[in-house]
Write a protein that holds these residues in place. Structure first.
Motif, PDB file in Angstrom:
ATOM      1  N   MET A   1      94.107 -29.309 -44.571  1.00  0.00           N
ATOM      2  CA  MET A   1      93.128 -28.904 -45.591  1.00  0.00           C
ATOM      3  C   MET A   1      92.131 -27.897 -45.024  1.00  0.00           C
ATOM      4  O   MET A   1      91.742 -26.940 -45.704  1.00  0.00           O
ATOM      5  N   ALA A   2      91.707 -28.100 -43.784  1.00  0.00           N
ATOM      6  CA  ALA A   2      90.722 -27.205 -43.177  1.00  0.00           C
ATOM      7  C   ALA A   2      91.300 -25.808 -42.961  1.00  0.00           C
ATOM      8  O   ALA A   2      90.564 -24.814 -42.960  1.00  0.00           O
ATOM      9  N   ALA A   3      92.610 -25.718 -42.792  1.00  0.00           N
ATOM     10  CA  ALA A   3      93.243 -24.425 -42.524  1.00  0.00           C
ATOM     11  C   ALA A   3      93.427 -23.590 -43.788  1.00  0.00           C
ATOM     12  O   ALA A   3      93.767 -22.407 -43.707  1.00  0.00           O
ATOM     13  N   ARG A   4      93.218 -24.204 -44.950  1.00  0.00           N
ATOM     14  CA  ARG A   4      93.405 -23.504 -46.214  1.00  0.00           C
ATOM     15  C   ARG A   4      92.054 -23.079 -46.789  1.00  0.00           C
ATOM     16  O   ARG A   4      91.034 -23.707 -46.538  1.00  0.00           O
ATOM     17  N   GLU A   5      92.057 -22.007 -47.570  1.00  0.00           N
ATOM     18  CA  GLU A   5      90.865 -21.638 -48.313  1.00  0.00           C
ATOM     19  C   GLU A   5      90.636 -22.671 -49.409  1.00  0.00           C
ATOM     20  O   GLU A   5      91.605 -23.181 -49.991  1.00  0.00           O
ATOM     21  N   PRO A   6      89.359 -23.006 -49.707  1.00  0.00           N
ATOM     22  CA  PRO A   6      89.106 -23.978 -50.787  1.00  0.00           C
ATOM     23  C   PRO A   6      89.737 -23.507 -52.084  1.00  0.00           C
ATOM     24  O   PRO A   6      89.658 -22.326 -52.437  1.00  0.00           O
TER      25      PRO A   6
END
Length: 210
Positions: free
Chosen positions: A181-186
């Motif tokens: 999740m942290a590696a993706r843009e919100p």
């Protein structure tokens, strides 16, 4: 401080209290803690399918979700990551869980990190996650994480797998979801009217001064 993320938990437990909900909560705690340690605030939303059971059947019959179920689907559409946990019946996901998946838009979970979990009475059914639940999410083109967590009744008493106990499996899976999740843009909540032109633009296109 990093950007915030929205984590949605789908739990298909039928009883209250529910070991399925308990597993979903433990996975949520692990993922949330890992995201916050990485500097990302987390907003957690829970979808308890037991509360939407009748509405899910209505949506299957009419083709249109309504009320709280429609709001739950909007919440899911804005998720940056999902934890999906189902009880296993006759070695596969529950009917309620599958019915909810059946009313989802075909692109609702596309590319979305999804942590899979399941509960059952005996560890003999643990492989159902990989031969039953995982193919369902692969069909939906979700980003199903490599680690899935199965919890049998003995696991809650600490009498299950002594080599790879349940708390360790939950922590590892939570970290994997947090990293993905942290590696993706919100993703954010989509605006259904963002592509609608303004009234002034329509007048200008028609040669009329606003």
């Amino acid at each position: 401080m990093g950007t915030s993320r929205t984590l949605v938990t789908i739990s298909a437990g039928l009883s209250v209290p529910s070991s399925t909900r308990l597993l979903a909560d433990r996975l949520t705690e692990a993922a949330t803690r890992a995201l916050e340690q990485a500097g990302h605030p987390v907003r957690v939303e829970s979808i308890e399918l037991r509360d939407h059971a009748h509405a899910v059947v209505d949506a299957m019959l009419t083709g249109f979700p309504a009320g709280d179920l429609a709001a739950a689907l909007e919440t899911l559409a804005a998720a940056d990551g999902v934890i999906a946990v189902t009880p296993l019946f006759t070695t596969t996901y529950s009917g309620l869980f599958k019915s909810f998946v059946d009313i989802l838009d075909k692109d609702a979970l596309r590319g979305l990190p999804v942590l899979l979990g399941a509960t059952g009475g005996t560890p003999r059914h643990s492989l159902a996650l990989d031969y039953s639940v995982r193919p369902l999410f692969t069909y939906l083109r979700a980003d199903a994480l490599p680690t899935a967590v199965f919890a049998a009744t003995d696991d809650w008493a600490g009498e299950g797998d002594q080599v790879n106990p349940l708390p360790d499996r939950i922590l590892r899976a939570g970290r994997e979801l947090a990293e993905r999740m942290a590696a993706r843009e919100p993703r954010g909540r989509s605006n259904p009217f963002e592509s609608t032109p303004s009234f002034a633009d329509l007048l200008a296109d028609g040669g009329v001064a606003p």
